[in-house]
Every structure is written in structure tokens, then in C-alpha cells.
Write an enzyme that holds these catalytic residues in place. Structure first.
Site, PDB file in Angstrom:
ATOM      1  N   GLY A  82       0.820  -1.217   0.000  1.00  0.00           N
ATOM      2  CA  GLY A  82       0.000   0.000   0.000  1.00  0.00           C
ATOM      3  C   GLY A  82       0.847   1.258   0.000  1.00  0.00           C
ATOM      4  O   GLY A  82       1.948   1.282   0.550  1.00  0.00           O
ATOM      5  N   ARG A 146       1.153  -5.495  -5.195  1.00  0.00           N
ATOM      6  CA  ARG A 146       1.165  -6.446  -4.077  1.00  0.00           C
ATOM      7  C   ARG A 146       1.583  -7.860  -4.482  1.00  0.00           C
ATOM      8  O   ARG A 146       1.357  -8.812  -3.744  1.00  0.00           O
ATOM      9  CB  ARG A 146      -0.218  -6.505  -3.424  1.00  0.00           C
ATOM     10  CG  ARG A 146      -0.579  -5.287  -2.599  1.00  0.00           C
ATOM     11  CD  ARG A 146      -1.694  -5.574  -1.627  1.00  0.00           C
ATOM     12  NE  ARG A 146      -2.132  -4.380  -0.929  1.00  0.00           N
ATOM     13  CZ  ARG A 146      -1.566  -3.913   0.182  1.00  0.00           C
ATOM     14  NH1 ARG A 146      -0.535  -4.527   0.715  1.00  0.00           N
ATOM     15  NH2 ARG A 146      -2.030  -2.811   0.744  1.00  0.00           N
ATOM     16  N   ASP A 177       4.912  -7.751   5.372  1.00  0.00           N
ATOM     17  CA  ASP A 177       4.910  -8.856   4.408  1.00  0.00           C
ATOM     18  C   ASP A 177       5.972  -8.651   3.319  1.00  0.00           C
ATOM     19  O   ASP A 177       6.681  -9.582   2.956  1.00  0.00           O
ATOM     20  CB  ASP A 177       3.529  -8.977   3.751  1.00  0.00           C
ATOM     21  CG  ASP A 177       2.499  -9.567   4.706  1.00  0.00           C
ATOM     22  OD1 ASP A 177       2.895 -10.338   5.599  1.00  0.00           O
ATOM     23  OD2 ASP A 177       1.302  -9.239   4.577  1.00  0.00           O
ATOM     24  N   LYS A 203       8.038   0.664   5.539  1.00  0.00           N
ATOM     25  CA  LYS A 203       6.926   1.506   5.092  1.00  0.00           C
ATOM     26  C   LYS A 203       5.613   0.914   5.536  1.00  0.00           C
ATOM     27  O   LYS A 203       5.460  -0.305   5.493  1.00  0.00           O
ATOM     28  CB  LYS A 203       6.959   1.565   3.552  1.00  0.00           C
ATOM     29  CG  LYS A 203       5.738   2.131   2.912  1.00  0.00           C
ATOM     30  CD  LYS A 203       5.094   1.201   1.887  1.00  0.00           C
ATOM     31  CE  LYS A 203       4.388   0.038   2.509  1.00  0.00           C
ATOM     32  NZ  LYS A 203       3.537  -0.744   1.614  1.00  0.00           N
ATOM     33  N   THR A 204       4.699   1.652   5.989  1.00  0.00           N
ATOM     34  CA  THR A 204       3.276   1.330   6.103  1.00  0.00           C
ATOM     35  C   THR A 204       2.600   2.378   6.983  1.00  0.00           C
ATOM     36  O   THR A 204       3.090   2.690   8.069  1.00  0.00           O
ATOM     37  CB  THR A 204       2.951  -0.079   6.646  1.00  0.00           C
ATOM     38  OG1 THR A 204       1.529  -0.179   6.787  1.00  0.00           O
ATOM     39  CG2 THR A 204       3.578  -0.435   7.979  1.00  0.00           C
ATOM     40  N   ASP A 206       0.103   1.859   8.527  1.00  0.00           N
ATOM     41  CA  ASP A 206      -0.509   1.142   9.657  1.00  0.00           C
ATOM     42  C   ASP A 206       0.326   1.239  10.938  1.00  0.00           C
ATOM     43  O   ASP A 206      -0.196   1.014  12.030  1.00  0.00           O
ATOM     44  CB  ASP A 206      -0.705  -0.341   9.313  1.00  0.00           C
ATOM     45  CG  ASP A 206      -1.736  -0.551   8.219  1.00  0.00           C
ATOM     46  OD1 ASP A 206      -2.261   0.454   7.703  1.00  0.00           O
ATOM     47  OD2 ASP A 206      -2.000  -1.712   7.878  1.00  0.00           O
TER      48      ASP A 206
HETATM   49  P1  FBP Z   1       0.674  -1.955   3.640  1.00  0.00           P
HETATM   50  O1  FBP Z   1       0.691  -2.822   4.867  1.00  0.00           O
HETATM   51  O2  FBP Z   1       1.085  -2.635   2.412  1.00  0.00           O
HETATM   52  O3  FBP Z   1       1.438  -0.689   3.869  1.00  0.00           O
HETATM   53  O4  FBP Z   1      -0.829  -1.484   3.383  1.00  0.00           O
HETATM   54  C1  FBP Z   1      -1.649  -1.131   4.434  1.00  0.00           C
HETATM   55  C2  FBP Z   1      -2.995  -0.680   3.996  1.00  0.00           C
HETATM   56  O5  FBP Z   1      -3.029   0.706   3.732  1.00  0.00           O
HETATM   57  C3  FBP Z   1      -4.034  -1.071   5.037  1.00  0.00           C
HETATM   58  O6  FBP Z   1      -4.203  -0.051   5.982  1.00  0.00           O
HETATM   59  C4  FBP Z   1      -5.238  -1.380   4.205  1.00  0.00           C
HETATM   60  O7  FBP Z   1      -6.070  -2.324   4.807  1.00  0.00           O
HETATM   61  C5  FBP Z   1      -4.645  -1.969   2.967  1.00  0.00           C
HETATM   62  O8  FBP Z   1      -3.404  -1.345   2.804  1.00  0.00           O
HETATM   63  C6  FBP Z   1      -5.481  -1.731   1.738  1.00  0.00           C
HETATM   64  O9  FBP Z   1      -4.925  -2.426   0.664  1.00  0.00           O
HETATM   65  P2  FBP Z   1      -5.143  -2.092  -0.857  1.00  0.00           P
HETATM   66  O10 FBP Z   1      -4.258  -0.942  -1.184  1.00  0.00           O
HETATM   67  O11 FBP Z   1      -4.666  -3.321  -1.548  1.00  0.00           O
HETATM   68  O12 FBP Z   1      -6.572  -1.774  -1.051  1.00  0.00           O
END
Ligand code: FBP
Length: 554
Positions: A82, A146, A177, A203-204, A206
Site C-alpha cells: 500500500g 502487491r 509482508d 513503510k506502512t 498502519d
Molecule cells: P501496507 O501494509 O502494504 O502498507 O498497506 C496497508 C494498507 O493501507 C491497510 O491499511 C489497508 O487495509 C490496505 O493497505 C489496503 O490495501 P489495498 O491498497 O490493496 O486496497
């Protein structure tokens, strides 16, 4: 890059502040090795899976001379998972770190995430190209994806493409991941004699990729500031109109760090924390009861309004739902072919229910149809349920309406419940990085370049002491295997970087516990407003409340 706004033009000129230790480049610093490391748990199993990269020492950088880093290198970067504010500054930091060591060094980006590594889609990142992306949000310079590089065939393809391009270093910017994947690739390269070093960058938005040496992942600061502005505005609307309850689901697919931080910044009436629900072993109906208790108490004071923050991962923390999701993960993984066949959704649901144990089948049947459908959606390539697509806030409202009607019938509630839902996630992931993230990302990238120039492989770029001024930040690397444990994914036991959840004994949660009773009853709302890039440092350069509480004790 077309259509550059005035603010963006102004931000392009911002010069990120580098930590002192990095300021004179890789040739002016030496590596100091710490003690050999162990994985956070399941040591013997993790060691067996990573015989070439397990146990490496932590690394820190100290001032010194290092002539070995002058030889020209070619490095590649990929953005994985993400989006998170500041990704472009990571790339800028890598580029500048490489060029400072030797202007002949070159940086390339794999396009579209790890999929671009397999398809060998690359683009050179020159200083001229980089110039218009500095301090901007988004990942659009090279995009993200992803795809997971995991099969023997994919690993061999990644190796082939890295060698074909003569890359000496491969830098993976990702969450837990993606960095687990970086660890797998580093191990594979060492085992198979591929000379490129593999380095991760945390990075994230979250905020769940952290430990003693990785104090926060980048993007968390900016994303929570953006959500806090929006939630603050809602709090003000609530306080003005005084007629609605607003349920705001916030991103953070596993941990509740985002919700906790936005809670601190805005002081809403209810801040749900998934980790607490799990620790207290609460059922879905107990969660509803706890919210209903606040609603009815406020109604008794004539206040039929309020704001409730809901972490998007809440659903997975409710033990019975967690059990259901885990069972669904296995059923979906084990029956991929049967489910891919073109039957209707109702048939698929019946099929899935028939494979569940009786208690979970009953729970699945009891859920509103929309939520049951959302729980059955495809998992992401890492086997995670896509909680961003599950409308937990609507589930809560639906169940609360029923509950409040029952309480009303008992004569214990005379209020009016009118609820509005929001989901804030994508709004915050590509925002222009705050000063903190602009500086932190640049330092993380520059630091990753130094690790690459020193041929360190299997490390995560680590910049720490983040509540101090950037000049005093400490830099180095943390072995990726050190953060791993064994978890069940897609029906199998896998080594993965352990997610850092909200600790109920940690200072941030303790702080929430102290204050939330008052916030529930009163209108203690705080309206943080938009991110400020200029002005007094107390406004522009503040790190998160979470980091401040966490580091107060040190
Ligand atoms: P990452 O862990 O890859 O940084 O992504 C986190 C996130 O933003 C979550 O908060 C959310 O649930 C998810 O990505 C959404 O995923 P997508 O971008 O595939 O819709």
C-alpha cells in the site's frame, strides 16, 4: 509531472534535514557491529529456513573513513504494497546517498511493485527525473503492487533479472509482508551465489512494522495527521449540529495504532482498540454492549450525538470473528479451484458454510449478508483478509440499532440514534509528507544507500531516536530475520515479520485508558486542522503522540 500546484512547487524546494552521521556520505562513516541476533520467537525453525542470513549482528553507523564505498554500483528500488506518504523521498534519499559516494552510481526503479521485478520493467531514476517528485506524496514515480515473490520459479526469475541488469543492490520499500519477502530473497540470493545485496525500508501507514530499533514505519505520521484533520472536522460538526453519531472506520488492517493516534489527536467519545477487544476475549455482542453503554449514558444527559473511531482490523480481533476468518482463510485456500468455478455467490456461500465447524457455520449464517460476502472476498497475495473492504462500521450500526431498540423497550433509553458512517483510508495514503515524514523518509533512503554501498544484505534500514531533532537521529541496519516468527498463512506455517500490535501495557494505551472516560461523557474534542509545512517547529515538526508517549519512558 503535470499540473504542479503552488504548494507542491513550494514543497519541491524543501531540503530534508539529514542525521549528522549521514551528512558527509558513505565514505565518511564506518559500520559498527552489535551482537549476533535471534528471531523474536520460533528461533530454531526460522534459523533452519534462513541458514545464510540468520543471526547477523545489528549494525550502527559511526563517523569514520571508508574508501571501499567508492567503487561504482548499480542499485534498484521497488515500492511494495500500500502507498504511504514519503515514498518518493525514500527514493530521493537513495539516489542522493549513491551519488554522494560516487556520481557514477546509478539507481533504477522496478515499475509497478514486485510484479515489475518478475517482468523486468525498469526505469532509470536520474537526478533530473527525481527533481519534480521530491517531498511529494504518492508512489507514482514508479508505482507499487502487491505481487509476492515466493515460488522457486519467481525467486529464480528475480535473480535472473537482477543479474541481467547487473544490479549490485536491490532495495525493497514495504511493510511487514514485503520485508519478509525481502528476507526470503536475501536468503535465496546468498544461497544461490547472487552477489546483489537486498535491503528493506520500513513503510506502512498502519504503523505495525516497529520494534526497539525500528521506532515507526514511514507514512504513519502523515496519514494520521490527515485522518485527524478529517475526524477533527467531524467532531466540530457533531458539536455544532448535536444530532448524529458518526462512526469512523480508520485504516490499519491489523493493528489499531492509527485509531489510537487519531484518538489522541481528536479526543472522540469512543476509541475502539482491537487489541483490547482480543485481550478481554469480547464477543461481537459485548463490543456492541460497550458502545451502547456510552450512547445511552450520553442520551441520559440529553446528548444524542458523538463520535466513535473504529479500527478497520477490529473484526479480526473479536475472538469468534478471528476464528471464523482463520477458518475461512483455510477453506478458501484449500478449495480455490472448486470456488473459482462459476457458481453463484449463494452457492459459494453454502459450500463454504458446509466446510465450517458447526459453531462457525452458525456465526457465518447470523451475519448480515453484506458482511458475510465481504468476509469471503479474495485474500491478498500474502493470504490476508482484505479488511479495507469490510464495512465493520455498518455492521456495528446495524447491531446497535437493534440493541438500542431493545433497551428502549425496557424503558432504559429514551434517546434517538441517528448514525452516519465514514471510512478514511485511501484519503491519507498519498498525502504530501509532513516535515517529519519528508525528513525521515529521506534519511531512511540515504541510510539504505549506505547499507547497499557496504554490501550489507538481509537488513532493514533503521533510523532511530526519532523524537529528537533529525540531526541527532541514529542510523544503521536491523537483520530482517531478527523480526521473524512463524505464523499460519494461506493454510500453511510460514516465517513472517511479526506485526507490532498496540501493547496494552504500553504507555500509549495506558494514556488512552486514563482519559477515555472523560472523553466519553464530555465534548473534549480537539480540532487539529491541516498539516502545516511552515511556521513554528512546535506545529510543523511534531512527531506522533504515540512516539512521544512511547519514548517518554526512555
Ligand atoms: P501496507 O501494509 O502494504 O502498507 O498497506 C496497508 C494498507 O493501507 C491497510 O491499511 C489497508 O487495509 C490496505 O493497505 C489496503 O490495501 P489495498 O491498497 O490493496 O486496497
Amino acid at each position: 509531472m503535470a499540473n504542479i500546484s503552488e504548494l507542491q512547487q513550494h514543497r519541491l524546494k524543501f531540503k530534508p534535514a539529514l542525521p549528522n552521521v549521514l551528512r558527509n556520505g558513505a565514505a565518511a562513516l564506518k559500520i559498527k557491529q552489535g551482537k549476533p541476533t535471534q528471531s523474536v520467537s520460533d528461533q530454531e525453525t526460522v534459523k533452519k529456513i534462513f541458514p545464510h542470513t540468520y543471526g547477523m549482528p545489528e549494525i550502527s553507523f559511526v563517523k569514520g573513513k571508508n574508501a571501499d564505498v567508492k567503487k561504482p554500483i548499480r542499485a534498484a528500488v521497488v515500492l511494495s504494497g500500500g502507498q504511504a506518504p514519503g515514498g518518493h523521498n525514500v527514493i530521493a534519499g537513495i539516489l542522493d546517498g549513491l551519488k554522494k559516494a560516487n556520481p557514477k552510481n546509478k539507481l533504477f526503479g522496478f515499475l509497478g511493485g514486485p510484479g515489475g521485478v518478475l517482468e523486468n520493467k525498469i526505469k532509470e531514476i536520474t537526478p533530473a527525473l527525481m527533481a519534480s517528485y521530491r517531498n511529494t506524496g504518492g508512489f507514482d514515480l514508479i508505482q507499487s503492487g502487491r505481487t509476492k515473490i515466493e515460488t522457486e520459479e519467481q525467486l529464480a526469475k528475480a535473480k535472473e533479472n537482477i543479474l541481467k541488469n547487473n544490479f549490485d543492490a536491490f532495495i525493497v520499500v514495504g511493510g511487514d509482508d514485503s520485508n519478509t519477502n525481502a528476507g526470503v530473497i536475501a536468503e535465496y540470493f546468498k544461497k544461490n551465489g547472487a552477489p546483489a545485496s537486498v535491503i528493506g525500508v520500513p513503510k506502512t501507514i498502519d504503523g505495525d512494522l516497529k520494534n526497539e530499533l525500528i521506532e515507526t514505519s514511514f507514512g504513519f505520521d502523515t496519514a494520521t495527521k490527515i485522518y485527524a484533520e478529517l475526524v477533527g472536522n467531524i467532531c466540530r460538526d457533531v458539536n455544532s449540529a448535536r444530532k448524529y453519531w458518526h462512526f469512523v472506520r480508520l485504516m490499519g488492517r491489523s493493528a489499531s495504532h492509527i485509531t489510537l493516534e487519531v484518538g489522541f489527536k481528536t479526543q472522540p467519545n469512543i476509541t475502539l482498540i482491537g487489541e483490547e477487544v482480543l485481550a478481554k476475549n469480547m464477543t461481537l455482542s459485548q463490543v456492541i454492549d460497550s458502545i451502547a453503554a456510552v450512547i445511552t449514558a450520553r442520551a441520559a444527559d440529553g446528548k444524542n450525538f458523538g463520535v466513535c473511531l473504529v479500527p478497520e482490523g477490529l473484526i479480526e480481533f473479536i475472538p469468534e470473528m478471528k476464528e471464523l476468518i482463520a477458518a475461512l482463510n483455510d477453506v478458501l485456500a484449500e478449495n480455490e479451484t472448486a470456488l473459482a468455478a462459476g457458481s453463484s455467490f449463494a452457492e459459494k456461500k453454502d459450500f463454504v458454510i458446509s466446510k465450517l465447524p458447526a459453531n462457525l457455520a452458525a456465526l457465518m449464517k447470523s451475519l448480515p449478508a453484506g458482511i458475510a460476502a465481504q468476509l469471503m472476498l479474495d485474500r491478498d497475495p500474502h493470504g490476508n483478509v482484505q479488511v479495507s473492504l469490510i464495512e465493520t462500521e455498518k455492521l456495528l450500526i446495524e447491531m446497535l440499532s437493534v440493541k438500542l431498540k431493545t433497551i428502549k423497550a425496557e424503558g432504559k433509553y429514551g434517546g434517538k440514534f441517528s448514525a452516519i458512517t465514514h471510512f478514511f483510508g485511501y484519503e491519507g495514503r498519498c498525502g504530501a509528507p509532513s516535515n517529519f515524514d519528508a525528513n525521515y523518509c529521506y534519511a531512511l533512503g540515504y541510510n539504505a544507500a549506505v547499507l547497499a554501498l557496504n554490501k550489507c544484505s538481509g537488513y532493514l534500514s533503521s533510523v532511530r531516536k526519532l523524537v529528537k531533532a533529525p540531526a541527532q537521529w541514529e542510523c544503521g541496519g536491523v537483520p530482517l530475520t531478527m523480526m521473524m516468527n512463524i505464523e499460519r498463512r494461506k493454510g500453511k506455517e510460514k516465517p513472517v515479520i511479526k506485526k507490532a500490535l498496540v501493547e496494552l501495557n504500553g504507555a500509549p494505551f495506558k494514556q488512552l485508558e486514563k482519559t477515555r472516560g472523560e472523553w466519553a461523557k464530555t465534548e473534549s474534542y480537539v480540532f487539529p486542522g491541516p498539516i502545516q509545512f511552515c511556521g513554528p517547529a512546535s506545529v510543523t515538526d511534531m512527531t506522533t503522540k504515540t512516539l512521544q508517549y512511547e519514548q517518554k519512558k526512555k
